[in-house]
Scaffold this motif. Structure first.
Motif, mmCIF file in Angstrom:
data_model
loop_
_atom_site.group_PDB
_atom_site.id
_atom_site.type_symbol
_atom_site.label_atom_id
_atom_site.label_comp_id
_atom_site.label_asym_id
_atom_site.label_seq_id
_atom_site.Cartn_x
_atom_site.Cartn_y
_atom_site.Cartn_z
ATOM 1 N N GLU A 78 0.830 -1.203 0.000
ATOM 2 C CA GLU A 78 0.000 0.000 0.000
ATOM 3 C C GLU A 78 0.873 1.266 0.000
ATOM 4 O O GLU A 78 0.561 2.253 -0.683
ATOM 5 C CB GLU A 78 -0.921 -0.008 1.217
ATOM 6 N N LYS A 79 1.977 1.225 0.736
ATOM 7 C CA LYS A 79 2.851 2.398 0.804
ATOM 8 C C LYS A 79 3.516 2.652 -0.547
ATOM 9 O O LYS A 79 3.600 3.795 -1.013
ATOM 10 C CB LYS A 79 3.907 2.206 1.888
ATOM 11 N N LEU A 80 4.012 1.603 -1.186
ATOM 12 C CA LEU A 80 4.630 1.758 -2.497
ATOM 13 C C LEU A 80 3.616 2.241 -3.521
ATOM 14 O O LEU A 80 3.924 3.071 -4.382
ATOM 15 C CB LEU A 80 5.254 0.440 -2.944
ATOM 16 N N ALA A 81 2.388 1.710 -3.433
ATOM 17 C CA ALA A 81 1.344 2.119 -4.374
ATOM 18 C C ALA A 81 0.946 3.571 -4.162
ATOM 19 O O ALA A 81 0.773 4.329 -5.123
ATOM 20 C CB ALA A 81 0.133 1.205 -4.230
ATOM 21 N N SER A 82 0.808 3.972 -2.897
ATOM 22 C CA SER A 82 0.388 5.350 -2.605
ATOM 23 C C SER A 82 1.461 6.360 -2.966
ATOM 24 O O SER A 82 1.168 7.542 -3.187
ATOM 25 C CB SER A 82 0.012 5.478 -1.123
ATOM 26 N N GLN A 83 2.722 5.910 -3.025
ATOM 27 C CA GLN A 83 3.827 6.800 -3.381
ATOM 28 C C GLN A 83 4.398 6.451 -4.757
ATOM 29 O O GLN A 83 5.589 6.599 -5.011
ATOM 30 C CB GLN A 83 4.910 6.741 -2.312
ATOM 31 N N SER A 84 3.534 5.987 -5.647
ATOM 32 C CA SER A 84 3.991 5.587 -6.977
ATOM 33 C C SER A 84 4.613 6.758 -7.740
ATOM 34 O O SER A 84 5.525 6.558 -8.548
ATOM 35 C CB SER A 84 2.833 4.987 -7.781
ATOM 36 N N ALA A 85 4.138 7.990 -7.464
ATOM 37 C CA ALA A 85 4.733 9.152 -8.133
ATOM 38 C C ALA A 85 6.194 9.316 -7.722
ATOM 39 O O ALA A 85 7.069 9.590 -8.555
ATOM 40 C CB ALA A 85 3.936 10.417 -7.808
ATOM 41 N N GLU A 86 6.488 9.124 -6.423
ATOM 42 C CA GLU A 86 7.869 9.213 -5.948
ATOM 43 C C GLU A 86 8.696 8.060 -6.493
ATOM 44 O O GLU A 86 9.862 8.245 -6.871
ATOM 45 C CB GLU A 86 7.899 9.218 -4.419
ATOM 46 N N ASN A 95 13.181 7.791 -12.770
ATOM 47 C CA ASN A 95 13.573 8.719 -13.827
ATOM 48 C C ASN A 95 14.921 9.374 -13.547
ATOM 49 O O ASN A 95 15.690 9.654 -14.476
ATOM 50 C CB ASN A 95 12.486 9.779 -14.022
ATOM 51 N N ARG A 96 15.219 9.621 -12.264
ATOM 52 C CA ARG A 96 16.541 10.154 -11.931
ATOM 53 C C ARG A 96 17.632 9.152 -12.305
ATOM 54 O O ARG A 96 18.673 9.505 -12.861
ATOM 55 C CB ARG A 96 16.626 10.498 -10.439
ATOM 56 N N TRP A 97 17.404 7.902 -11.973
ATOM 57 C CA TRP A 97 18.393 6.874 -12.291
ATOM 58 C C TRP A 97 18.472 6.602 -13.791
ATOM 59 O O TRP A 97 19.536 6.279 -14.318
ATOM 60 C CB TRP A 97 18.085 5.589 -11.526
ATOM 61 N N VAL A 102 9.857 6.669 -17.103
ATOM 62 C CA VAL A 102 8.487 6.202 -16.925
ATOM 63 C C VAL A 102 7.561 7.405 -16.921
ATOM 64 O O VAL A 102 7.969 8.539 -16.672
ATOM 65 C CB VAL A 102 8.335 5.390 -15.613
ATOM 66 N N SER A 103 6.289 7.164 -17.195
ATOM 67 C CA SER A 103 5.316 8.246 -17.305
ATOM 68 C C SER A 103 4.770 8.637 -15.937
ATOM 69 O O SER A 103 5.024 7.961 -14.926
ATOM 70 C CB SER A 103 4.157 7.802 -18.203
ATOM 71 N N ASP A 104 3.990 9.702 -15.922
ATOM 72 C CA ASP A 104 3.365 10.157 -14.677
ATOM 73 C C ASP A 104 2.343 9.147 -14.158
ATOM 74 O O ASP A 104 1.990 9.170 -12.979
ATOM 75 C CB ASP A 104 2.675 11.514 -14.893
ATOM 76 N N GLN A 105 1.875 8.258 -15.031
ATOM 77 C CA GLN A 105 0.890 7.242 -14.632
ATOM 78 C C GLN A 105 1.550 5.926 -14.202
ATOM 79 O O GLN A 105 0.865 4.925 -14.010
ATOM 80 C CB GLN A 105 -0.086 6.955 -15.796
ATOM 81 N N TYR A 106 2.864 5.961 -14.048
ATOM 82 C CA TYR A 106 3.581 4.734 -13.696
ATOM 83 C C TYR A 106 3.077 4.168 -12.373
ATOM 84 O O TYR A 106 2.822 4.890 -11.410
ATOM 85 C CB TYR A 106 5.080 5.010 -13.584
ATOM 86 N N PHE A 107 2.947 2.828 -12.326
ATOM 87 C CA PHE A 107 2.503 2.138 -11.120
ATOM 88 C C PHE A 107 3.441 0.965 -10.893
ATOM 89 O O PHE A 107 3.746 0.222 -11.837
ATOM 90 C CB PHE A 107 1.058 1.651 -11.299
ATOM 91 N N PRO A 108 3.947 0.766 -9.658
ATOM 92 C CA PRO A 108 4.972 -0.264 -9.434
ATOM 93 C C PRO A 108 4.442 -1.695 -9.357
ATOM 94 O O PRO A 108 5.193 -2.609 -9.028
ATOM 95 C CB PRO A 108 5.599 0.158 -8.096
#
Length: 386
Positions: free
Chosen positions: A218-226, A232-234, A250-256
């Protein structure tokens, strides 16, 4: 976020034992119980991959991970199976790439994966049926017989001696399980047990981590933008990586996470709506590694450097507050020496068709992690390590 304790570690162990007994139809050896009894003392050695027979580098990585676990006090190999990957992305799980006259055979021996199934996740593709394995056996024999025809007469029969027992064994394993991924995994666990009989190996589909660690998911999903920003930095910093390890933006809609649908047997993109119910979440690699880090891994056995490594480790630290484990990178390639010359990228099954597993595993363990390995097929009276 704190490391997994008691009940969660037990959940991982139990899920792996259930997968072994219920899905792979393999018994639990007695020494597993002794090693797993003190859950707090376990030192996890991790290896994760799509379940290939694949090239010899895969066999080398898996053997190295198993050996390290066996040599570590209270060590256990946690073998994550990425069985949600589409079959069309895993040629060496659907066929045995082989050379003829130094060129790759355009139609190598195949295991009968249908065109429709080839676009589905490996865990939904049926295991090979006997008649398809018989056809693969026949074509493998034709190719190896042609190659052996140029050998001295006394070497031609030994050149084919391992072929029939190999395919008999592959057929025996295939009828015990339901899907292609289970077939490959069942075979590898038994090969590992022959090479390192005292090592405790727990195989587990990596998608099970989503069920065991829902809060972290849930934490990774809720912070998918981060998560996307870190990637993208890497991607910008990673430089000229080989194509298969290059970090892409990856796009702004990226989901892990992706979704595994049990109804249409498809791998779907999230968080978009899917028409079927009961979708199972599965982690992308930059989510899987941080989830596994919750176990406090001793080490992570990998191949050559990959562009996503830094991104996954930063996500683990910055999003979940964890310390990623050290990586054991096996950067050397494995070359196969045959009487007809050097083969690069040889399939493990192609080698096992001519070399006993005991000898192959011994030769793969011959060099240090950072060195290339050379495996030798010798049809003379004496075999020597590579």
């Amino acid at each position: 976020m704190v490391l997994a304790k008691g009940p969660l570690v037990l959940s991982v162990i139990q899920a792996a034992l259930d997968y072994r007994t219920q899905d792979l139809k393999l018994p639990v050896p007695n020494h597993f119980g002794r090693r797993l009894q003190d859950r707090g003392a376990i030192r996890w050695i991790e290896f994760a991959h799509t379940p290939y027979f694949s090239h010899l580098g895969y066999a080398r990585m898996l053997l190295t991970a198993s050996q390290r676990a066996g040599d570590t006090e209270n060590g256990v190999l946690l073998y994550f199976i990425n069985d949600h990957v589409r079959a069309n992305g895993a040629l060496q799980e659907r066929a045995i790439p082989m050379l003829r006259d130094g060129r790759w055979v355009k139609s190598p021996p195949r295991f009968g994966v249908s065109k429709k199934d080839s676009d589905r996740p490996l865990c939904t593709v049926p295991s090979p049926v006997p008649q398809n394995l018989a056809l693969a056996h026949q074509l493998t024999r034709e190719i190896l017989s042609y190659e052996a025809s140029s050998l001295p007469g006394h070497q031609r029969k030994p050149a084919l001696a391992q072929l029939q027992p190999l395919f008999d064994w592959l057929s025996e394993q295939a009828v015990e399980v339901e899907n292609l991924s289970q077939w490959v995994t069942r075979c590898w666990l038994q090969l590992l047990a022959q090479a390192h009989p005292e090592t405790v190996v727990l195989a587990l589909p990596s998608r099970k981590l989503c069920q065991i660690f829902p809060e972290a998911v849930e934490k990774l999903a809720s912070q998918s933008a981060e998560v996307g920003r870190i990637q993208n930095r890497w991607a910008q910093q990673s430089g000229e990586w080989p194509e298969w390890s290059q970090m892409r933006r990856v796009s702004d809609q990226y989901f892990p996470f992706q979704g595994l649908c049990p109804i249409c047997r498809d791998l779907v993109e999230l968080p978009y709506h899917h028409k079927c119910a009961g979708l199972e979440w599965v982690p992308r690699v930059v989510a899987r590694q941080p989830l596994a880090d919750l176990l406090g891994l001793e080490s992570r056995v990998c191949g050559g450097i990959r562009g996503y490594w830094g991104a996954a480790e930063e996500i683990s630290r910055e999003v979940l507050g964890l310390n990623p484990p050290p990586r054991v990178s096996l950067t050397g390639q494995v070359l196969l020496q045959t009487p007809r010359g050097i083969e690069r990228g040889a399939s493990t099954l192609r080698v096992l068709a001519q070399l006993p597993w005991q000898e192959l595993s011994r030769q793969l363990a011959h060099c240090e992690d950072s060195q290339d390995v050379s495996v030798k097929i010798d049809f003379g009276n004496k075999r020597e390590g590579g």
